[in-house]
Design an enzyme around this catalytic site. Structure first.
Site, short mmCIF file in Angstrom:
data_model
loop_
_atom_site.label_atom_id
_atom_site.label_comp_id
_atom_site.label_asym_id
_atom_site.label_seq_id
_atom_site.Cartn_x
_atom_site.Cartn_y
_atom_site.Cartn_z
N GLY A 1 18.59 -16.36 4.46
CA GLY A 1 17.53 -15.40 4.67
C GLY A 1 18.10 -14.04 5.04
N GLY B 1 19.27 -20.30 4.52
CA GLY B 1 18.06 -20.36 3.71
C GLY B 1 18.31 -20.74 2.27
N GLU C 1 24.53 -21.25 11.28
CA GLU C 1 23.57 -20.52 12.12
C GLU C 1 23.95 -20.46 13.59
OE1 GLU C 1 21.40 -21.87 8.45
OE2 GLU C 1 22.84 -22.75 9.85
N ASP D 1 18.10 -24.49 10.28
CA ASP D 1 16.67 -24.68 10.01
C ASP D 1 16.44 -25.03 8.54
OD1 ASP D 1 17.47 -22.12 9.20
OD2 ASP D 1 15.48 -21.27 9.50
#
Length: 502
Positions: free
Chosen positions: A105, A188, A211, A219
């Site tokens: 992301g 992402g 992350e 995530d």
């Protein structure tokens, strides 16, 4: 007087918006669309088209992709339906660097929006009605909305991996989702590929979930696909950010197939135009699998297919000498015990020393959250929806610092600090200053608050696109991801639902 009635405060809000990447484009140099949605033969094709930004995902990209996916899935029983969906990344023309599928992301934009969102919450209640509207117009995208759309897209992609027993009675299966993971696949980027039914790695694939190094956690369904890897591989990848390359991505189970990059164009053409192998079966999933099996066989040096499990693979992949060591260290009950185990082995094991160094550089809060996330998600069964709902709670709290709960303790600024150190100050020798600075300073109450339910109306929900035969456009589903108190007592010793210390 209102703080926002001061010109300096308004200028600061405008400056924060400009850092989010929302500067208007020059009319003379119109930017190409960041995602290309098209139909190619029998396939729906999604092309991530921000190669200069490593195909980092933005909210408009996520929204457009989700809309296309729902449109294709809702029409899956019509005569003109697409038989499968393909996603791939665009690479800069003429580039000699490693191809890029998707590096994750757009964390710069998310961090900028989070800074502005915090500023608005702390000052908006003092503003006049007129200035309220002015701040709203300048705030840019909301980080919570970014994660909501991203996780809903991850869920829609995951529908391709469901079998009939996991769908409402009478519903037809969703189309296969083929991710051509040629190049960098991180964060992402894993969410828009690894959650799908068919994942193709190449010799260029570089996979990681790094992350924790920027104050976040794995995530986009990481608790689902990492938690199901053999042994403690998933825990190891989540806590260290270790990179897997090429055939390793296939060997550990992240990818379902390995195909040489020089065969991808031919593979895509076969998939798009329905050139199925003989005897491949009547349904799209078996046909796609048969084509991928064929191309994997052609890509194998020995002519034999790679194993789908790291435990059964040949001894050639890079982590095979360390699997027992990984299980021994990362099966420990807590982050503190994992660190102690690695520290004890480090003098005689360079592998343990490397993982210890990686974990010590990461955010202590992120390590504690990630370990509990992986272990708790293992208990949520095969439901990606339940995992994503839990991860949505973690995402908004780690980015917003629990302020959406009305607490405003600001104790989780590690995400903003991690982005600053990794991206804003890159190459300047300014390491992140984590708060708290060690796992020992994190209490059970501080950790568990990230996992508790969000306030009413803020939980993540999903739409299950209908097939057009059962009535309605979609079925709203509300995935319960909470563990009952009785189950918590069975799982742990009173120090947390993961049954271990921090």
């Amino acid at each position: 007087r209102s703080l926002l009635s001061r010109p300096s405060a308004i200028r600061r809000c405008r400056a924060l918006q400009m850092t989010s990447g929302s500067t208007p484009a020059s009319p003379a140099a119109e930017s190409p669309p960041p995602v290309l949605i098209s139909r190619q033969g029998r396939a729906g094709l999604i092309q991530l088209n921000r190669p200069r930004a490593l195909n980092a995902l933005t909210l408009p990209m996520l929204t457009e992709t989700l809309q296309a996916l729902h449109r294709w899935q809702s029409g899956r029983c019509r005569p003109d339906a697409v038989d499968l969906i393909i996603i791939k990344g665009c690479t800069r023309s003429g580039s000699t660097r490693r191809p890029v599928f998707c590096a994750g992301g757009d964390v710069r934009a998310v961090a900028a929006a989070a800074r502005l969102s915090r500023s608005r919450r702390r000052q908006l209640h003092l503003a006049t009605a007129g200035l309220d509207q002015q701040v709203d117009n300048n705030c840019g995208s909301n980080p919570s909305e970014f994660f909501r759309v991203e996780f809903q897209l991850n869920h829609a992609i995951g529908l391709s991996a469901l079998n009939l027993s996991q769908l409402p009675p009478g519903w037809s299966p969703y189309q296969p989702f083929v991710a051509l993971m040629d190049g960098i696949v991180m964060g992402g980027g894993a969410g828009v590929s690894v959650n799908g039914s068919h994942r193709v790695a190449t010799e260029h694939t570089l996979f990681a979930m790094p992350e924790a190094a920027i104050g976040f956690f794995p995530d986009v369904g990481g608790g689902h696909f990492l938690g199901r890897l053999p042994g403690e591989l998933g825990t190891f990848l989540a806590l260290t950010g270790h990179r897997l390359a090429g055939r390793d991505v296939r060997a550990c189970g992240i990818a379902t197939h390995f195909v040489r990059s020089d065969l991808l164009s031919e593979l895509e053409d076969r998939l798009c135009h329905g050139c199925w192998p003989s005897g491949s079966g009547p349904d799209s999933h078996s046909r796609v699998s048969a084509i991928l099996d064929e191309f994997e066989s052609r890509s194998s040096d020995s002519g034999s297919r790679s194993s789908s499990s790291a435990r059964d693979s040949a001894a050639g992949w890079s982590l095979s000498p360390h699997l027992a060591e990984i299980d021994a260290h990362f099966s420990r009950c807590s982050v503190s015990e994992i660190l102690s185990s690695l520290a004890a082995a480090a003098p005689s094991s360079q592998f343990a020393a490397n993982q210890l160094s990686a974990m010590r550089a990461a955010s202590p809060t992120s390590l504690a959250v990630s370990l509990r996330q992986i272990r708790r998600c293992r208990r949520l069964g095969d439901s990606l929806a339940r995992v994503l709902r839990l991860e949505y709670r973690l995402a908004v709290r780690l980015v917003d610092g629990n302020e959406q709960d009305g607490e405003g303790d600001g104790d989780s600024g590690d995400f903003l600090e991690g982005v600053r150190a990794a991206l804003d100050d890159k190459g300047r020798g300014q390491p992140p200053k984590w708060r708290p600075a060690s796992v020992a300073e994190i209490t059970e109450a501080q950790l568990e608050k990230y996992f508790r339910p969000l306030p009413p109306g803020q939980e993540l929900t999903f739409a299950l696109p209908s097939d057009g035969l059962c009535g309605g456009d979609a079925l709203e589903i509300d995935a319960d991801c909470d563990i009952a108190p009785a189950e918590q007592q069975l799982l742990g010793d009173g120090r947390g639902a993961d049954g271990g210390r921090l």
